[in-house]
Motif scaffolding. Structure first.
Motif, PDB file in Angstrom:
ATOM      1  N   SER A 162      30.820  15.590  33.288  1.00 41.04           N
ATOM      2  CA  SER A 162      31.915  15.922  34.194  1.00 41.04           C
ATOM      3  C   SER A 162      31.486  17.014  35.153  1.00 41.04           C
ATOM      4  O   SER A 162      30.674  17.882  34.815  1.00 41.04           O
ATOM      5  N   LEU A 163      32.021  16.955  36.339  1.00 44.05           N
ATOM      6  CA  LEU A 163      31.716  17.948  37.358  1.00 44.05           C
ATOM      7  C   LEU A 163      32.488  19.226  37.078  1.00 44.05           C
ATOM      8  O   LEU A 163      33.696  19.194  36.859  1.00 44.05           O
ATOM      9  N   TYR A 164      31.791  20.349  37.063  1.00 43.27           N
ATOM     10  CA  TYR A 164      32.432  21.641  36.815  1.00 43.27           C
ATOM     11  C   TYR A 164      33.115  22.117  38.101  1.00 43.27           C
ATOM     12  O   TYR A 164      32.518  22.090  39.182  1.00 43.27           O
ATOM     13  N   ILE A 165      34.364  22.543  37.990  1.00 46.13           N
ATOM     14  CA  ILE A 165      35.106  23.015  39.159  1.00 46.13           C
ATOM     15  C   ILE A 165      34.628  24.413  39.520  1.00 46.13           C
ATOM     16  O   ILE A 165      34.829  25.364  38.761  1.00 46.13           O
ATOM     17  N   ASN A 166      34.005  24.533  40.676  1.00 44.10           N
ATOM     18  CA  ASN A 166      33.423  25.805  41.083  1.00 44.10           C
ATOM     19  C   ASN A 166      34.447  26.775  41.676  1.00 44.10           C
ATOM     20  O   ASN A 166      34.216  27.979  41.721  1.00 44.10           O
ATOM     21  N   ASN A 167      35.565  26.241  42.170  1.00 42.83           N
ATOM     22  CA  ASN A 167      36.563  27.106  42.806  1.00 42.83           C
ATOM     23  C   ASN A 167      37.922  26.961  42.122  1.00 42.83           C
ATOM     24  O   ASN A 167      38.892  26.508  42.721  1.00 42.83           O
ATOM     25  N   PRO A 168      38.021  27.351  40.856  1.00 42.28           N
ATOM     26  CA  PRO A 168      39.288  27.186  40.128  1.00 42.28           C
ATOM     27  C   PRO A 168      40.348  28.159  40.628  1.00 42.28           C
ATOM     28  O   PRO A 168      40.038  29.167  41.285  1.00 42.28           O
ATOM     29  N   LEU A 169      41.610  27.848  40.331  1.00 46.35           N
ATOM     30  CA  LEU A 169      42.697  28.779  40.630  1.00 46.35           C
ATOM     31  C   LEU A 169      42.529  30.011  39.753  1.00 46.35           C
ATOM     32  O   LEU A 169      42.404  29.899  38.534  1.00 46.35           O
ATOM     33  N   LEU A 170      42.504  31.170  40.358  1.00 44.57           N
ATOM     34  CA  LEU A 170      42.315  32.422  39.637  1.00 44.57           C
ATOM     35  C   LEU A 170      43.555  33.293  39.754  1.00 44.57           C
ATOM     36  O   LEU A 170      44.275  33.230  40.755  1.00 44.57           O
ATOM     37  N   ILE A 171      43.798  34.098  38.747  1.00 41.94           N
ATOM     38  CA  ILE A 171      44.847  35.114  38.799  1.00 41.94           C
ATOM     39  C   ILE A 171      44.198  36.431  38.402  1.00 41.94           C
ATOM     40  O   ILE A 171      43.613  36.542  37.318  1.00 41.94           O
ATOM     41  N   GLY A 172      44.271  37.398  39.300  1.00 41.32           N
ATOM     42  CA  GLY A 172      43.578  38.655  39.048  1.00 41.32           C
ATOM     43  C   GLY A 172      42.083  38.481  38.974  1.00 41.32           C
ATOM     44  O   GLY A 172      41.386  39.253  38.312  1.00 41.32           O
ATOM     45  N   HIS A 237      48.844  41.613  23.511  1.00 37.30           N
ATOM     46  CA  HIS A 237      49.364  40.419  24.199  1.00 37.30           C
ATOM     47  C   HIS A 237      48.365  39.263  24.195  1.00 37.30           C
ATOM     48  O   HIS A 237      48.704  38.155  24.613  1.00 37.30           O
ATOM     49  N   GLY A 238      47.153  39.508  23.716  1.00 34.99           N
ATOM     50  CA  GLY A 238      46.186  38.420  23.550  1.00 34.99           C
ATOM     51  C   GLY A 238      45.697  37.807  24.839  1.00 34.99           C
ATOM     52  O   GLY A 238      45.173  36.695  24.842  1.00 34.99           O
ATOM     53  N   GLY A 239      45.876  38.513  25.961  1.00 38.48           N
ATOM     54  CA  GLY A 239      45.433  37.951  27.236  1.00 38.48           C
ATOM     55  C   GLY A 239      46.207  36.705  27.618  1.00 38.48           C
ATOM     56  O   GLY A 239      45.646  35.754  28.169  1.00 38.48           O
ATOM     57  N   LYS A 240      47.511  36.706  27.331  1.00 38.11           N
ATOM     58  CA  LYS A 240      48.329  35.517  27.569  1.00 38.11           C
ATOM     59  C   LYS A 240      49.530  35.823  28.462  1.00 38.11           C
ATOM     60  O   LYS A 240      50.064  36.933  28.446  1.00 38.11           O
ATOM     61  N   TRP A 241      49.932  34.817  29.207  1.00 38.17           N
ATOM     62  CA  TRP A 241      51.178  34.817  29.976  1.00 38.17           C
ATOM     63  C   TRP A 241      52.022  33.651  29.497  1.00 38.17           C
ATOM     64  O   TRP A 241      51.479  32.617  29.096  1.00 38.17           O
ATOM     65  N   THR A 242      53.332  33.798  29.588  1.00 33.39           N
ATOM     66  CA  THR A 242      54.194  32.650  29.355  1.00 33.39           C
ATOM     67  C   THR A 242      54.142  31.741  30.577  1.00 33.39           C
ATOM     68  O   THR A 242      53.814  32.191  31.689  1.00 33.39           O
ATOM     69  N   LEU A 248      56.713  32.072  38.048  1.00 33.72           N
ATOM     70  CA  LEU A 248      57.174  33.143  38.929  1.00 33.72           C
ATOM     71  C   LEU A 248      56.048  33.627  39.838  1.00 33.72           C
ATOM     72  O   LEU A 248      56.255  33.863  41.036  1.00 33.72           O
ATOM     73  N   TYR A 249      54.858  33.773  39.267  1.00 30.52           N
ATOM     74  CA  TYR A 249      53.712  34.224  40.056  1.00 30.52           C
ATOM     75  C   TYR A 249      53.380  33.204  41.151  1.00 30.52           C
ATOM     76  O   TYR A 249      53.156  33.571  42.314  1.00 30.52           O
ATOM     77  N   LEU A 250      53.328  31.937  40.782  1.00 31.87           N
ATOM     78  CA  LEU A 250      52.987  30.901  41.754  1.00 31.87           C
ATOM     79  C   LEU A 250      54.049  30.762  42.836  1.00 31.87           C
ATOM     80  O   LEU A 250      53.735  30.553  44.013  1.00 31.87           O
ATOM     81  N   GLU A 251      55.318  30.876  42.442  1.00 26.73           N
ATOM     82  CA  GLU A 251      56.394  30.795  43.433  1.00 26.73           C
ATOM     83  C   GLU A 251      56.320  31.946  44.435  1.00 26.73           C
ATOM     84  O   GLU A 251      56.604  31.769  45.619  1.00 26.73           O
ATOM     85  N   SER A 252      55.910  33.125  43.955  1.00 28.87           N
ATOM     86  CA  SER A 252      55.843  34.287  44.849  1.00 28.87           C
ATOM     87  C   SER A 252      54.607  34.272  45.735  1.00 28.87           C
ATOM     88  O   SER A 252      54.600  34.880  46.805  1.00 28.87           O
ATOM     89  N   THR A 253      53.544  33.578  45.286  1.00 27.21           N
ATOM     90  CA  THR A 253      52.301  33.548  46.068  1.00 27.21           C
ATOM     91  C   THR A 253      52.079  32.243  46.813  1.00 27.21           C
ATOM     92  O   THR A 253      51.445  32.228  47.868  1.00 27.21           O
ATOM     93  N   ARG A 254      52.596  31.140  46.281  1.00 28.92           N
ATOM     94  CA  ARG A 254      52.376  29.821  46.902  1.00 28.92           C
ATOM     95  C   ARG A 254      53.664  29.158  47.383  1.00 28.92           C
ATOM     96  O   ARG A 254      53.598  28.173  48.104  1.00 28.92           O
ATOM     97  N   GLY A 255      54.803  29.651  46.899  1.00 28.88           N
ATOM     98  CA  GLY A 255      56.072  29.055  47.294  1.00 28.88           C
ATOM     99  C   GLY A 255      56.640  28.142  46.217  1.00 28.88           C
ATOM    100  O   GLY A 255      55.905  27.582  45.400  1.00 28.88           O
TER     101      GLY A 255
END
Length: 375
Positions: A162-172, A237-242, A248-255
């Protein structure tokens, strides 16, 4: 003990056992009569092997569909998606529509991160590939410098890449993945539920596409089993988000429109994958934080409310949708019986030239009505 659900499990997880005990169910051994058996993957394979020939009685249920590996093994998943597409083509389904280049317009979404190649891999500058073995494999070498095709040394051993995605969606600046829980209560007809309280898992080290960091697991792999050994891992918090925080993050940054479309397409992938393989998967019940334990306890609680309605002895002949008030944090993702009810109207609209999309329900696309394809 009459009328009490009798349970057994070979997985010693508190989120399971506490739920069973809360209901007043009776624990028995695997050699006794039981109604509910929460099995490990290996147990389910042994119990339903050809040699064992075991068959469930009408008052017995388990947590797996026997051929769950048809979904969880990437090579088998690809095989099933291909078979599914061919069946839809034979039926003349609009879901199998292709563009002028012969590419599937809709079902390509189902395998966007599972698309595998076995031969004729094109060379791309500094482009990473992920190799997944489907059979025993000795060595992978380029066939020649012109084609850069990959073959095994024996020319007989199958594998997929499989092709590795070089430009994944990142947060922080960090990679993350999603852990979403889907409950499949029946396949005939297909009825599945999405759990609202999924979560994201983050890497502890910021992502870089540099090939010098390809071996740095803290950059590329989100698995908690790996990340918990990192210097920056947070054990609270185990490095996790709900998932709700992600939205909420995506709505505020992408709509909101982009975010809704993203989750609709995720749901589309889930439903079509289930239709293609007709199996279930095995979610981890290990808790790395206190919030993990609470989430998974509630997940099992809501799952049992659907799988064993009213806490009564299971009955395989009972095939109704449970009332909305017992779903807890589940919401109906797909109900084949309901979907078949509007099939004629859907087919009529598709013949009228309206385009297809993965959204559930009718939406607006540049002012034009978009036909639903999966609900």
């Amino acid at each position: 003990m009459a009328g009490k659900v009798k349970w057994v499990t070979d997985i010693e997880k508190s989120v399971l056992i506490n739920n069973f005990e809360k209901r007043g169910w009776v624990q028995v051994t695997e050699n006794e009569d039981w109604n509910f058996y929460w099995m490990s993957v290996q147990t389910i394979r042994n119990v339903f092997s050809v040699e064992a020939g075991y068959r469930l009685s009408d008052d017995q249920i388990v947590n797996h569909f026997p051929n769950h590996y048809e979904l969880t093994r990437k090579d088998l998943m690809v095989k099933n998606i291909k078979r599914y597409r061919k069946e839809l083509e034979k039926e003349g389904s609009p879901l199998a529509e292709k563009d002028e280049n012969g590419k599937y317009l809709y079902l390509g979404l189902c395998v966007f991160h599972r698309l595998m190649f076995s031969v004729n891999i094109p060379r791309r500058p500094v482009q990473p590939w992920i190799m997944i073995l489907s059979h025993r494999f000795k060595k992978c070498v380029p066939k020649d410098s012109k084609t850069s095709s990959f073959v095994s040394q024996s020319n007989k051993e199958a594998y997929v890449i499989s092709l590795y995605i070089n430009n994944p969606l990142l947060i922080g600046g960090r990679k993350f993945d999603l852990r979403l829980y889907v409950l499949v209560s029946t396949y005939r007809p297909l009825r599945c539920y999405m759990y609202k309280l999924g979560f994201c898992r983050f890497c502890t080290v910021k992502y870089t596409p540099s090939t010098s960091e390809l071996d740095n697991m803290f950059v590329h792999l989100t698995n908690v089993a790996i990340q918990k050994h990192g210097e920056d891992y947070n054990h609270i918090h185990g490095g996790k988000w709900t998932v709700s925080n992600l939205r909420l993050y995506l709505e505020s940054t992408r709509g909101k429109e982009v975010t809704s479309k993203l989750f609709d397409e995720i749901h589309w992938i889930i439903v079509q994958s289930l239709k293609a393989v007709a199996v279930n998967a095995s979610p981890s019940l290990t808790s790395s934080t206190a919030n993990d334990r609470i989430l998974k306890y509630n997940l099992i609680n809501d799952t049992l409310n659907i799988a064993v309605p009213n806490g009564e002895i299971p009955d395989c002949k009972w095939n109704k949708s449970p009332p909305k008030e017992v779903l807890g944090n589940y919401e109906i993702l797909y109900d084949e019986e309901l979907a078949q009810g509007d099939g004629a109207d859907r087919e009529l609209r598709s013949r009228q030239g309206q385009s297809l999309g993965p959204r559930a329900g009718r939406s607006r696309d540049s002012g034009r009505a978009v036909l639903t394809t999966w609900k």
